[in-house]
Design an enzyme around this catalytic site. Structure first.
Site, mmCIF file in Angstrom:
data_model
loop_
_atom_site.group_PDB
_atom_site.id
_atom_site.type_symbol
_atom_site.label_atom_id
_atom_site.label_comp_id
_atom_site.label_asym_id
_atom_site.label_seq_id
_atom_site.Cartn_x
_atom_site.Cartn_y
_atom_site.Cartn_z
ATOM 1 N N GLY A 204 -5.052 -1.216 -1.429
ATOM 2 C CA GLY A 204 -4.472 0.031 -0.943
ATOM 3 C C GLY A 204 -5.110 0.540 0.330
ATOM 4 O O GLY A 204 -4.640 1.511 0.919
ATOM 5 N N ARG A 205 -6.240 -0.081 0.733
ATOM 6 C CA ARG A 205 -6.995 0.358 1.895
ATOM 7 C C ARG A 205 -7.307 1.847 1.799
ATOM 8 O O ARG A 205 -7.917 2.261 0.841
ATOM 9 C CB ARG A 205 -6.271 -0.008 3.191
ATOM 10 C CG ARG A 205 -6.212 -1.536 3.426
ATOM 11 C CD ARG A 205 -5.815 -1.897 4.823
ATOM 12 N NE ARG A 205 -6.770 -1.443 5.821
ATOM 13 C CZ ARG A 205 -7.951 -2.030 6.061
ATOM 14 N NH1 ARG A 205 -8.344 -3.094 5.376
ATOM 15 N NH2 ARG A 205 -8.738 -1.554 7.002
ATOM 16 N N ARG B 256 -16.722 -1.941 -23.898
ATOM 17 C CA ARG B 256 -17.207 -2.081 -22.525
ATOM 18 C C ARG B 256 -16.561 -1.054 -21.590
ATOM 19 O O ARG B 256 -15.513 -0.497 -21.885
ATOM 20 C CB ARG B 256 -16.896 -3.484 -21.989
ATOM 21 C CG ARG B 256 -17.823 -4.552 -22.549
ATOM 22 C CD ARG B 256 -17.404 -5.923 -22.079
ATOM 23 N NE ARG B 256 -18.362 -6.942 -22.514
ATOM 24 C CZ ARG B 256 -18.078 -8.228 -22.651
ATOM 25 N NH1 ARG B 256 -16.853 -8.664 -22.402
ATOM 26 N NH2 ARG B 256 -19.007 -9.079 -23.036
ATOM 27 N N ASP C 127 0.812 -1.221 0.000
ATOM 28 C CA ASP C 127 0.000 0.000 0.000
ATOM 29 C C ASP C 127 0.845 1.270 0.000
ATOM 30 O O ASP C 127 0.347 2.338 -0.350
ATOM 31 C CB ASP C 127 -0.920 0.019 1.225
ATOM 32 C CG ASP C 127 -1.835 -1.192 1.297
ATOM 33 O OD1 ASP C 127 -2.097 -1.791 0.234
ATOM 34 O OD2 ASP C 127 -2.267 -1.539 2.407
#
Length: 361
Positions: A182-183, A174, A139
């Site tokens: 990464g929270r 699409r 992260d």
């Protein structure tokens, strides 16, 4: 000296490179002996989870992902979850950890992990244990260091995934929504989104407006190539909305944090109310943690593993190694907190917006 080594928290590429650098320098330059502690702090609570860690044990591990010591993000000795009478009960077993280190004859402990592992290390120092730390996380959100190893590899993996999704998105016109780890920090989503050519990048630091995202997609739909790629962090959320959560903190005994997930589907459901294009969601999940570490992560992890021995030699317990302005230095363990965030007004966000990439704001 006789030093214990453990890896805690989520795994990430580069852990084995760090262990290798630590053991090789420790044996060659200092003559240290190492004890491998399995599954994080669990190895200092449960029996039979320690073993000698020698140069023979580290042979060939440099390119391997994961960790040869195993890891756990649910083994906090100050709140250790045990099952009693069919129910989970949390106990403080930190005194047991100290006794175990004494039984093993350890002169010190090297803890490798993120903010959880390192904050526990700091608390153990306060109880009298000699501990030094090494920061890691994909992260890249630890405040004590400019960069953690594991981040570069994860960024490469996400970038490759975005590259691959471009071709199928273009073939079918699409909208591809890619959920990235990464929270509460958007570094991984932001940098891989830029490298992978995402059209929309949604990060926790900038709550998004669904209307702004829809407007961006509609503008793209008027072009000959009307497909779109949206990179969204697992911690991103709409303005006035909430985080997408898979499990509450209390649902994970001993962990104490919520399990994020579902931000991609939440966004897709919101978009489906406004656009007719086909929307597909890809959750990269633990693909981002696995596999062989990049060259950059191997080098950084090796530097950390070697440098931590300087802290041991200097008696700088209650410190961790950190990267600051290109140099590996020692900083207090108390500085290892998950507080680094993307600056919404910073240069990288500003330049990205100037290229027409939307942040949904």
């Amino acid at each position: 000296m006789r030093l214990g080594v453990l890896t805690g928290g989520g795994d990430c590429p580069g852990l084995n490179a760090l262990i290798r650098g630590l053991v090789k320098r420790g044996a060659h330059e200092f003559g240290h002996a190492f004890v491998g502690i399995e599954n994080g702090y669990m190895g200092l609570v449960e029996p039979g989870l320690t073993h000698p860690l020698t140069e023979e044990d580290i042979r060939g591990i440099l390119p391997k992902g994961g960790t040869i010591l195993g890891t756990s993000n649910k083994a906090n000795p100050f709140s250790y979850a045990t099952r009693e009478d069919g129910q989970w009960v949390e106990r403080d077993v930190s005194d047991q950890v100290l006794r175990r280190c004494e039984e093993l004859g350890l002169d010190g402990l090297i803890a490798v992990g993120g903010d959880g592992t390192l904050s526990i290390a700091h608390r153990l120092v306060e109880k009298g244990l000699k501990v030094v730390g090494c920061p890691k996380t994909i992260d890249n959100d630890l405040s004590g260091t400019d960069q953690t190893f594991g981040f570069d590899t994860a960024r490469l993996i996400v970038t490759e995934a975005l590259d691959r999704l471009h071709s199928t998105a273009e073939a079918h016109d699409r909208v591809m929504v890619v959920e990235i780890m990464g929270r509460h920090a958007g570094f991984l989503t932001l940098e891989s989104g830029i490298a992978g050519g995402a059209d929309v990048i949604l990060i926790p630091e900038i709550p998004y407006s669904v209307e702004a995202v829809v407007e961006k997609l509609r503008r793209r739909s008027t072009r000959r190539r009307s497909f779109s790629i949206i990179a969204i962090s697992e911690g991103a959320f709409p303005q006035g909305g909430e985080l997408a959560v898979l499990d509450a903190a209390e649902a994970i005994p001993g962990r104490g944090v919520v399990r994020l997930g579902g931000s991609g589907k939440a966004l897709a459901d919101l978009l489906a109310r406004h656009i007719e294009a086909e929307i597909r969601v890809t959750v990269l999940g633990h693909l981002q943690r696995g596999g062989s570490p990049s060259a950059a992560d191997r080098v950084l992890a090796t530097r950390y593993g070697c440098k931590v021995l300087d802290l041991v030699s200097a008696g700088q317990w209650d410190h961790m190694v950190a990267l600051r302005a290109g140099e590996i230095i020692a900083v207090p363990l108390s500085e290892s907190r998950k507080e680094r965030r993307v600056d919404p007004a910073g240069e990288l966000v500003r330049f990205t917006k100037s290229m027409g990439i939307s942040f949904g704001d």
